[in-house]
Design a protein around this motif. Structure first.
Motif, PDB file in Angstrom:
ATOM      1  N   ASP A 153       0.842  -1.198   0.000  1.00 48.53           N
ATOM      2  CA  ASP A 153       0.000   0.000   0.000  1.00 48.53           C
ATOM      3  C   ASP A 153       0.883   1.256   0.000  1.00 48.53           C
ATOM      4  O   ASP A 153       0.648   2.185  -0.773  1.00 48.53           O
ATOM      5  CB  ASP A 153      -0.902  -0.038   1.241  1.00 48.53           C
ATOM      6  N   ASN A 154       1.915   1.251   0.839  1.00 48.87           N
ATOM      7  CA  ASN A 154       2.857   2.380   0.869  1.00 48.87           C
ATOM      8  C   ASN A 154       3.552   2.550  -0.476  1.00 48.87           C
ATOM      9  O   ASN A 154       3.660   3.653  -0.994  1.00 48.87           O
ATOM     10  CB  ASN A 154       3.938   2.142   1.929  1.00 48.87           C
ATOM     11  N   ALA A 155       4.041   1.419  -1.015  1.00 49.33           N
ATOM     12  CA  ALA A 155       4.781   1.484  -2.285  1.00 49.33           C
ATOM     13  C   ALA A 155       3.912   2.125  -3.361  1.00 49.33           C
ATOM     14  O   ALA A 155       4.397   2.958  -4.138  1.00 49.33           O
ATOM     15  CB  ALA A 155       5.214   0.080  -2.695  1.00 49.33           C
ATOM     16  N   ARG A 204      10.293  -3.386  -3.700  1.00 51.90           N
ATOM     17  CA  ARG A 204      11.021  -2.223  -4.205  1.00 51.90           C
ATOM     18  C   ARG A 204      10.118  -1.387  -5.102  1.00 51.90           C
ATOM     19  O   ARG A 204       9.367  -1.918  -5.909  1.00 51.90           O
ATOM     20  CB  ARG A 204      12.245  -2.728  -4.989  1.00 51.90           C
ATOM     21  N   ASP A 205      10.175  -0.049  -4.905  1.00 52.46           N
ATOM     22  CA  ASP A 205       9.372   0.811  -5.777  1.00 52.46           C
ATOM     23  C   ASP A 205      10.252   1.879  -6.415  1.00 52.46           C
ATOM     24  O   ASP A 205      11.416   2.060  -6.034  1.00 52.46           O
ATOM     25  CB  ASP A 205       8.209   1.447  -4.994  1.00 52.46           C
ATOM     26  N   THR A 206       9.676   2.573  -7.412  1.00 51.41           N
ATOM     27  CA  THR A 206      10.428   3.640  -8.084  1.00 51.41           C
ATOM     28  C   THR A 206       9.784   4.993  -7.726  1.00 51.41           C
ATOM     29  O   THR A 206       9.619   5.853  -8.571  1.00 51.41           O
ATOM     30  CB  THR A 206      10.406   3.431  -9.614  1.00 51.41           C
ATOM     31  N   ARG A 257       1.658  15.414   3.183  1.00 51.78           N
ATOM     32  CA  ARG A 257       1.541  14.363   2.172  1.00 51.78           C
ATOM     33  C   ARG A 257       0.866  13.112   2.750  1.00 51.78           C
ATOM     34  O   ARG A 257      -0.003  12.520   2.133  1.00 51.78           O
ATOM     35  CB  ARG A 257       2.925  14.008   1.640  1.00 51.78           C
ATOM     36  N   SER A 258       1.277  12.756   3.976  1.00 49.33           N
ATOM     37  CA  SER A 258       0.700  11.577   4.622  1.00 49.33           C
ATOM     38  C   SER A 258      -0.799  11.772   4.829  1.00 49.33           C
ATOM     39  O   SER A 258      -1.593  10.868   4.623  1.00 49.33           O
ATOM     40  CB  SER A 258       1.380  11.332   5.966  1.00 49.33           C
ATOM     41  N   ARG A 259      -1.159  13.000   5.268  1.00 48.82           N
ATOM     42  CA  ARG A 259      -2.571  13.305   5.514  1.00 48.82           C
ATOM     43  C   ARG A 259      -3.354  13.171   4.200  1.00 48.82           C
ATOM     44  O   ARG A 259      -4.410  12.575   4.145  1.00 48.82           O
ATOM     45  CB  ARG A 259      -2.680  14.727   6.073  1.00 48.82           C
ATOM     46  N   GLY A 308      -2.447   8.487   5.243  1.00 46.23           N
ATOM     47  CA  GLY A 308      -1.508   7.757   6.117  1.00 46.23           C
ATOM     48  C   GLY A 308      -1.690   8.119   7.585  1.00 46.23           C
ATOM     49  O   GLY A 308      -2.161   9.208   7.919  1.00 46.23           O
ATOM     50  N   THR A 309      -1.328   7.196   8.452  1.00 47.72           N
ATOM     51  CA  THR A 309      -1.463   7.435   9.895  1.00 47.72           C
ATOM     52  C   THR A 309      -0.101   7.475  10.589  1.00 47.72           C
ATOM     53  O   THR A 309      -0.002   7.856  11.745  1.00 47.72           O
ATOM     54  CB  THR A 309      -2.277   6.300  10.543  1.00 47.72           C
ATOM     55  N   GLY A 310       0.943   7.035   9.902  1.00 53.13           N
ATOM     56  CA  GLY A 310       2.265   6.959  10.535  1.00 53.13           C
ATOM     57  C   GLY A 310       2.384   5.741  11.440  1.00 53.13           C
ATOM     58  O   GLY A 310       3.322   5.624  12.229  1.00 53.13           O
ATOM     59  N   GLY A 362       1.624   2.464  10.010  1.00 48.22           N
ATOM     60  CA  GLY A 362       1.784   1.284   9.158  1.00 48.22           C
ATOM     61  C   GLY A 362       3.109   0.564   9.344  1.00 48.22           C
ATOM     62  O   GLY A 362       3.144  -0.653   9.568  1.00 48.22           O
ATOM     63  N   LEU A 363       4.209   1.327   9.302  1.00 51.49           N
ATOM     64  CA  LEU A 363       5.526   0.676   9.412  1.00 51.49           C
ATOM     65  C   LEU A 363       5.802   0.175  10.827  1.00 51.49           C
ATOM     66  O   LEU A 363       6.548  -0.779  11.011  1.00 51.49           O
ATOM     67  CB  LEU A 363       6.636   1.623   8.939  1.00 51.49           C
ATOM     68  N   ALA A 364       5.174   0.824  11.837  1.00 50.35           N
ATOM     69  CA  ALA A 364       5.329   0.324  13.226  1.00 50.35           C
ATOM     70  C   ALA A 364       4.673  -1.051  13.327  1.00 50.35           C
ATOM     71  O   ALA A 364       5.207  -1.968  13.965  1.00 50.35           O
ATOM     72  CB  ALA A 364       4.704   1.305  14.209  1.00 50.35           C
TER      73      ALA A 364
HETATM   74  P1  ADP Z   1       1.868   6.279   6.692  1.00 47.88           P
HETATM   75  O1  ADP Z   1       0.603   5.637   7.083  1.00 47.88           O
HETATM   76  O2  ADP Z   1       1.947   7.741   6.959  1.00 47.88           O
HETATM   77  O3  ADP Z   1       2.304   5.907   5.327  1.00 47.88           O
HETATM   78  P2  ADP Z   1       3.897   4.495   7.628  1.00 47.88           P
HETATM   79  O4  ADP Z   1       4.275   4.121   8.997  1.00 47.88           O
HETATM   80  O5  ADP Z   1       3.369   3.421   6.736  1.00 47.88           O
HETATM   81  O6  ADP Z   1       2.898   5.694   7.740  1.00 47.88           O
HETATM   82  O7  ADP Z   1       5.157   5.157   6.928  1.00 47.88           O
HETATM   83  C1  ADP Z   1       5.874   6.165   7.596  1.00 47.88           C
HETATM   84  C2  ADP Z   1       6.418   7.181   6.607  1.00 47.88           C
HETATM   85  O8  ADP Z   1       7.385   6.529   5.797  1.00 47.88           O
HETATM   86  C3  ADP Z   1       5.393   7.707   5.654  1.00 47.88           C
HETATM   87  O9  ADP Z   1       4.877   8.907   6.147  1.00 47.88           O
HETATM   88  C4  ADP Z   1       6.159   7.929   4.373  1.00 47.88           C
HETATM   89  O10 ADP Z   1       6.612   9.253   4.315  1.00 47.88           O
HETATM   90  C5  ADP Z   1       7.339   7.022   4.475  1.00 47.88           C
HETATM   91  N1  ADP Z   1       7.234   5.858   3.568  1.00 47.88           N
HETATM   92  C6  ADP Z   1       6.831   4.613   3.884  1.00 47.88           C
HETATM   93  N2  ADP Z   1       6.905   3.796   2.824  1.00 47.88           N
HETATM   94  C7  ADP Z   1       7.380   4.549   1.808  1.00 47.88           C
HETATM   95  C8  ADP Z   1       7.685   4.296   0.422  1.00 47.88           C
HETATM   96  N3  ADP Z   1       7.536   3.082  -0.125  1.00 47.88           N
HETATM   97  N4  ADP Z   1       8.167   5.321  -0.303  1.00 47.88           N
HETATM   98  C9  ADP Z   1       8.337   6.556   0.225  1.00 47.88           C
HETATM   99  N5  ADP Z   1       8.067   6.859   1.515  1.00 47.88           N
HETATM  100  C10 ADP Z   1       7.593   5.873   2.294  1.00 47.88           C
END
Ligand code: ADP
Length: 377
Positions: free
Chosen positions: A277-279, A304-306, A329-331, A335-337, A339-341
């Protein structure tokens, strides 16, 4: 004739005696030298021990050193305080540290010769204990960090977040329901526009609450490991995003093989959904590649993304809760910040690791390494 033979014998004996004398002299010299060297070494050892003692006693936290036989050779006052034992030195560590985790850690170091860190409870306090083998594995340096208060605060914080998220879920569902009802009832375009804004922000809040609930669930959960093929999961996750990928004019490339791993397929699916989803969200043109390979006893997954990439100074904090690179941008992208956690937590539950490589404007790669077999599963 006999005289000649006895003359030769005498000469040979003389040569032999001289040779033996020289050898003995040399040996005596070597022995003396080795004795001096031994004394020197003893002196160095004594000095080293003195230095180690000075370091141990000056440390502000409990610390001690044990030798290979498990005898405590140095311990500071703080260590004596936490064990309520003034006689730690020259006793076996087992006298004061009966905790199975402690004994296990020492045995593990003696076997693997590698340092370890463990959380160990001791007299109603919780410590982060570092066990470090030193001086060619001849001694083990043990250092205690009291984490009782930190853990307690963390627990309260987690409970608060979890309770609040549960409490917020119902009113948010009601608000969302009424927004939809109102939308059908109002005719004014301005009112509809206002409702759109309310809807967008309510959805954002709902996403945050849902992600917080997911995180607190993950913290509680103990994984039931089962065997599954990663190829099946990646293929099904890719299908979910097919439409989104083509809508953005991107290409999704898969280079995946059948690898059976032990884990929780639902959680691994969740991890892949978050990363994919992030990619897609952070890529405007080009492609997204998902690759898998088996290396020794590990499954390596690369996504991997471009896309826009992540600035280098942000990378160390990227897995923190609520950390976003660009708030607006996230808003904008919903995005919630969190996802990666969530992703990091799932990787940790599987005893794996996650790495990120990124360069601005070129793209981002997340590399996950998961053990194919879980010990103790
Ligand atoms: P969010 O829900 O805001 O995307 P995440 O925890 O998933 O929160 O990601 C944290 C931050 O990492 C994001 O705000 C984004 O800026 C950056 N990020 C995550 N994945 C990518 C990606 N594939 N390419 C660019 N930035 C990314």
């Amino acid at each position: 004739m006999n005289q000649t033979i006895s003359f030769f014998l005498s000469v040979i004996s003389l040569v032999a005696i001289v040779y033996l004398y020289i050898r003995l002299k040399h040996l005596a010299y070597l022995h003396k030298k080795s004795l001096t060297l031994y004394d020197d070494l003893k002196e160095v050892n004594k000095n080293l021990q003195k230095d180690i003692n000075t370091i141990i006693t000056s440390l502000p936290a409990p610390a001690m050193i044990i030798n290979t036989n498990g005898i405590i050779i140095s311990a500071n006052e703080e260590a004596k305080k936490i064990t309520e034992n003034n006689q730690l030195e020259y006793h076996s560590y087992i006298v004061s540290f009966k905790q199975p985790e402690f004994i296990e850690a020492i045995q593990q170091i003696q076997k693997n010769k590698k340092g370890i860190v463990k959380e160990i409870g001791l007299k109603n306090r919780l410590y982060l204990v570092s066990f470090i083998p030193l001086i060619n594995n001849e001694v083990i340096f043990i250092f205690f960090k009291d984490i009782t208060d930190k853990k307690e605060i963390e627990k309260v914080k987690k409970e608060l977040i979890s309770n609040m998220s549960h409490e917020l879920k119902t009113p948010l569902t009601v608000i969302q329901g009424y927004i939809d009802t109102l939308y059908d009832e109002v005719n004014s375009p301005v009112a509809k526009q206002h409702l759109d804004t309310v809807k967008k922000h309510t959805e954002r809040l709902t996403n945050i609450v849902n992600d917080l609930l997911k995180l607190s669930e993950l913290e509680e959960v103990k994984i039931e490991f089962q065997k599954f093929d990663i190829k099946d999961i990646i293929e099904s996750v890719s299908k979910i995003f097919e439409k989104k990928v083509s809508q953005k004019g991107l290409t999704l490339k898969l280079d995946i093989e059948n690898v059976y791993i032990e884990g929780d397929p639902i959680k691994i699916e969740e991890l892949l959904i978050n990363l994919l989803d992030n990619a897609i969200r952070y890529t405007e043109k080009g492609e997204i590649n998902i690759k898998t390979k088996k290396e020794d006893n590990y499954l390596i997954i690369s996504i991997r993304d471009t896309g826009i990439g992540i600035p280098e100074h942000c990378l160390p904090r990227i897995f923190e809760r609520f950390y976003v690179v660009d708030k607006s941008r996230s808003r904008e992208t919903g995005g919630t910040g969190l996802g990666l956690a969530i992703v990091k937590h799932i990787v940790m539950l599987h005893n794996g690791t996650i790495d990120v490589k990124s360069s601005l404007g070129t793209g981002t790669e997340f590399i996950i390494s998961l053990p194919v077999k879980q010990s103790g599963s």
